[in-house]
Motif scaffolding. Structure first.
Motif, PDB file in Angstrom:
ATOM      1  N   LEU A  23       0.856  -1.167   0.000  1.00  0.00           N
ATOM      2  CA  LEU A  23       0.000   0.000   0.000  1.00  0.00           C
ATOM      3  C   LEU A  23       0.906   1.236   0.000  1.00  0.00           C
ATOM      4  O   LEU A  23       1.770   1.366   0.867  1.00  0.00           O
ATOM      5  CB  LEU A  23      -0.888  -0.006   1.253  1.00  0.00           C
ATOM      6  N   TYR A  24       0.725   2.097  -0.965  1.00  0.00           N
ATOM      7  CA  TYR A  24       1.488   3.345  -1.077  1.00  0.00           C
ATOM      8  C   TYR A  24       0.525   4.492  -0.795  1.00  0.00           C
ATOM      9  O   TYR A  24      -0.631   4.448  -1.219  1.00  0.00           O
ATOM     10  CB  TYR A  24       2.037   3.520  -2.498  1.00  0.00           C
ATOM     11  N   TRP A  25       0.998   5.538  -0.109  1.00  0.00           N
ATOM     12  CA  TRP A  25       0.132   6.680   0.117  1.00  0.00           C
ATOM     13  C   TRP A  25       0.889   7.990   0.060  1.00  0.00           C
ATOM     14  O   TRP A  25       2.097   8.047   0.276  1.00  0.00           O
ATOM     15  CB  TRP A  25      -0.633   6.549   1.427  1.00  0.00           C
ATOM     16  N   PHE A  26       0.112   9.033  -0.259  1.00  0.00           N
ATOM     17  CA  PHE A  26       0.582  10.415  -0.295  1.00  0.00           C
ATOM     18  C   PHE A  26      -0.513  11.249   0.346  1.00  0.00           C
ATOM     19  O   PHE A  26      -1.675  11.156  -0.059  1.00  0.00           O
ATOM     20  CB  PHE A  26       0.818  10.846  -1.744  1.00  0.00           C
ATOM     21  N   SER A  27      -0.163  12.032   1.362  1.00  0.00           N
ATOM     22  CA  SER A  27      -1.180  12.742   2.134  1.00  0.00           C
ATOM     23  C   SER A  27      -0.782  14.185   2.414  1.00  0.00           C
ATOM     24  O   SER A  27       0.352  14.458   2.810  1.00  0.00           O
ATOM     25  CB  SER A  27      -1.392  12.001   3.470  1.00  0.00           C
ATOM     26  N   ILE A  28      -1.730  15.084   2.180  1.00  0.00           N
ATOM     27  CA  ILE A  28      -1.597  16.491   2.554  1.00  0.00           C
ATOM     28  C   ILE A  28      -2.853  16.830   3.359  1.00  0.00           C
ATOM     29  O   ILE A  28      -3.966  16.717   2.843  1.00  0.00           O
ATOM     30  CB  ILE A  28      -1.519  17.425   1.325  1.00  0.00           C
ATOM     31  N   GLY A  29      -2.696  17.211   4.606  1.00  0.00           N
ATOM     32  CA  GLY A  29      -3.844  17.657   5.380  1.00  0.00           C
ATOM     33  C   GLY A  29      -4.426  16.613   6.298  1.00  0.00           C
ATOM     34  O   GLY A  29      -3.739  15.713   6.756  1.00  0.00           O
ATOM     35  N   ASP A  30      -5.736  16.758   6.536  1.00  0.00           N
ATOM     36  CA  ASP A  30      -6.348  15.968   7.608  1.00  0.00           C
ATOM     37  C   ASP A  30      -7.312  14.886   7.130  1.00  0.00           C
ATOM     38  O   ASP A  30      -8.365  14.680   7.697  1.00  0.00           O
ATOM     39  CB  ASP A  30      -6.995  16.874   8.648  1.00  0.00           C
ATOM     40  N   CYS A  31      -6.930  14.162   6.092  1.00  0.00           N
ATOM     41  CA  CYS A  31      -7.647  12.949   5.691  1.00  0.00           C
ATOM     42  C   CYS A  31      -6.938  11.754   6.324  1.00  0.00           C
ATOM     43  O   CYS A  31      -5.761  11.821   6.658  1.00  0.00           O
ATOM     44  CB  CYS A  31      -7.656  12.799   4.183  1.00  0.00           C
ATOM     45  N   LEU A  32      -7.663  10.663   6.456  1.00  0.00           N
ATOM     46  CA  LEU A  32      -7.128   9.492   7.161  1.00  0.00           C
ATOM     47  C   LEU A  32      -7.167   8.243   6.291  1.00  0.00           C
ATOM     48  O   LEU A  32      -8.104   8.039   5.525  1.00  0.00           O
ATOM     49  CB  LEU A  32      -7.941   9.246   8.431  1.00  0.00           C
ATOM     50  N   LEU A  33      -6.158   7.400   6.471  1.00  0.00           N
ATOM     51  CA  LEU A  33      -6.065   6.117   5.782  1.00  0.00           C
ATOM     52  C   LEU A  33      -5.892   5.030   6.834  1.00  0.00           C
ATOM     53  O   LEU A  33      -5.035   5.141   7.710  1.00  0.00           O
ATOM     54  CB  LEU A  33      -4.873   6.117   4.818  1.00  0.00           C
TER      55      LEU A  33
END
Length: 153
Positions: A23-33
């Protein structure tokens, strides 16, 4: 970048990609995975990323900073069924804090199909008069048995 400067307000961004058993992720801000799996749950591990306040894309934009601020990573999924779930803050900030703890989200979804789990989450927050919008995307991935490390030695 110019188009972002014209936007009224700001938004968070979360991109998650599953390729094979990763699982790869890229996050900016206040979302959740979240990555839900019984082996991880036994250790209280559910959340993949952490919400970051004061990071945005839009009129105020992290990519306009001298050093952009974001998080990214790679996580190996566990053998068997993994449920992946992305959500905005509306789900976890629902009045009554019904889903403020990741385990409560997993308990609601674990024995349901991904679609039924999402429908259930949304019905509960609607019943609790959620104040913010909530987006929830979920899918299940079955990771087949991996080759044992011993066979590679």
């Amino acid at each position: 970048m110019e188009a972002c400067r014209q936007v009224q307000g700001e938004a968070a961004c979360l991109i998650a990609i599953r390729k094979g058993e990763y699982l790869y992720w890229f996050s900016i801000g206040d979302c959740l995975l979240y990555a839900f799996h019984p082996e991880l749950a036994a250790f209280g591990q559910y959340q993949v990323n952490q919400r970051q306040f004061y990071e945005w894309v839009g009129q105020v934009n992290t990519f306009e900073q001298q050093v952009p601020s974001f998080s990214s990573g790679v996580r190996e999924l566990r053998q068997g069924e993994n449920q992946l779930l992305l959500t905005t803050d509306g789900l976890v900030e629902c009045p009554g804090a019904v889903f403020s703890e990741p385990e409560s989200i997993w308990q609601q979804c674990r024995d349901a199909t991904a679609a039924d789990g999402v429908s259930s989450l949304l019905a509960i927050i609607q019943k609790n008069h959620v104040r913010d919008s909530a987006t929830v995307v979920s899918w299940k991935v079955d990771v087949s048995e991996r080759a044992s490390y011993a066979s590679n030695q």
